[in-house]
Design a protein around this motif. Structure first.
Motif, PDB file in Angstrom:
ATOM      1  N   ALA A  66       0.845  -1.194   0.000  1.00 65.39           N
ATOM      2  CA  ALA A  66       0.000   0.000   0.000  1.00 65.39           C
ATOM      3  C   ALA A  66       0.880   1.243   0.000  1.00 65.39           C
ATOM      4  CB  ALA A  66      -0.926   0.006   1.204  1.00 65.39           C
ATOM      5  N   ILE A  67       0.335   2.331  -0.538  1.00 64.02           N
ATOM      6  CA  ILE A  67       1.029   3.616  -0.623  1.00 64.02           C
ATOM      7  C   ILE A  67       0.107   4.677  -0.044  1.00 64.02           C
ATOM      8  CG2 ILE A  67       1.969   5.372  -2.189  1.00 64.02           C
ATOM      9  CD1 ILE A  67       2.492   3.072  -4.195  1.00 64.02           C
ATOM     10  N   MET A  68       0.654   5.517   0.824  1.00 68.98           N
ATOM     11  CA  MET A  68      -0.115   6.638   1.373  1.00 68.98           C
ATOM     12  C   MET A  68       0.030   7.853   0.465  1.00 68.98           C
ATOM     13  SD  MET A  68      -1.936   6.274   4.170  1.00 68.98           S
ATOM     14  CE  MET A  68      -2.051   7.940   4.820  1.00 68.98           C
ATOM     15  N   SER A  69      -1.073   8.456   0.089  1.00 68.38           N
ATOM     16  CA  SER A  69      -1.038   9.687  -0.692  1.00 68.38           C
ATOM     17  C   SER A  69      -0.436  10.809   0.141  1.00 68.38           C
ATOM     18  CB  SER A  69      -2.444  10.079  -1.140  1.00 68.38           C
ATOM     19  OG  SER A  69      -2.989   9.110  -2.000  1.00 68.38           O
ATOM     20  N   VAL A  70       0.333  11.656  -0.529  1.00 68.51           N
ATOM     21  CA  VAL A  70       0.928  12.798   0.147  1.00 68.51           C
ATOM     22  C   VAL A  70      -0.040  13.976   0.138  1.00 68.51           C
ATOM     23  CG1 VAL A  70       2.842  14.440   0.113  1.00 68.51           C
ATOM     24  CG2 VAL A  70       3.251  12.030  -0.474  1.00 68.51           C
ATOM     25  N   LYS A  71      -0.711  14.175  -1.012  1.00 70.82           N
ATOM     26  CA  LYS A  71      -1.622  15.307  -1.169  1.00 70.82           C
ATOM     27  C   LYS A  71      -3.075  14.848  -1.102  1.00 70.82           C
ATOM     28  CE  LYS A  71       1.663  17.466  -4.380  1.00 70.82           C
ATOM     29  NZ  LYS A  71       1.865  17.908  -5.786  1.00 70.82           N
TER      30      LYS A  71
END
Length: 242
Positions: A66-71
């Motif tokens: 999984a990847i967390m959005s920065v914006k």
């Protein structure tokens, strides 16, 4: 050709809050979707990309990626574009997080579009389903698409397109199924280009590609799947799962 799948996943949903964390046959909807996408064996990698710590932990705690959005993002395409910007990939396929019944055959058709496109004339590909029910054709929640004779998209709309002024000419109606396959550059372009009036009016993000001259190859499928947008959809999905 390196091909990955991204599953954009928001925790909040206006019609059915936290729907991706609801139970579907003993696992959450988002985990079912992730596992089904991995199980197709079509991709070099599969990621869930999300703005939610809860969804992020749900995937990684079960051994997923999984990847967390920065914006903050208004749509799934923007969320994916941010995530793939620095990745060495060629094609990314957007699988909807609320569609756990992933159809391998349809995804394979999208991939074949790019494998057959030696001249790289196609910016993205998407799915459409032939519909005949008049209520569905007239429903503004059903996005319709019209195509040219080689199945490139001409326009998408919530209205009835084409308008049936003459009913006996053999027109077929197609519903747009929101699974997209992008060339990396196409989705990065989308991310950087401002929304124009047609997209703003219809609230259909793929119109932005058409407004900027991108070419969308539509692929017909007869598999509609189950989109979980309401508690009733979830109940139906649980019955299907059993």
């Amino acid at each position: 050709m390196k091909i990955i799948s991204m599953i954009p996943a928001r925790y909040g949903a206006s019609r059915f809050p936290a729907k991706l964390m609801q139970d579907l046959g003993g696992k959450t909807v988002i985990l079912r979707t992730y596992e089904a996408t991995v199980a197709t064996n079509l991709f070099d990698d599969v990621f869930v990309v999300t703005d939610s710590d809860i969804i992020y932990k749900e995937i990684v705690n079960h051994g997923g990626k999984a990847i967390m959005s920065v914006k903050e993002h208004d749509c799934g395409s923007d969320r994916i574009a941010e995530a793939v910007e620095d990745m060495d990939i060629d094609i990314v396929i957007n699988v909807q997080g609320d569609e756990p019944f992933t159809d391998k055959a349809s995804l394979k058709k999208l991939i074949e579009v790019f494998k057959d496109d030696d001249k790289k004339n196609i910016d993205l590909a998407s799915l459409m389903v032939h519909i005949t029910d008049e209520e569905e054709i007239n429903n503004p929640n059903t996005v319709k698409v019209i195509v040219d004779k080689t199945n490139f998209a001409l326009y998408f709309s919530r209205s009835v397109i084409p308008y049936p002024r003459e009913k006996n000419v053999g027109v077929k109606y197609f519903k747009h199924k929101g699974v997209y396959a992008f060339r990396k550059q196409a989705i990065l372009d989308f991310y950087k280009l401002p929304m124009l009036p047609l997209e703003a009016s219809e609230k259909i993000e793929c119109i932005r590609y058409l407004e900027y001259g991108k070419r969308i190859k539509m692929v017909e499928t007869n598999v509609e799947g189950v989109e979980i947008d309401t508690p009733e959809d979830l109940e139906r999905a649980n019955k299907l799962w059993k």
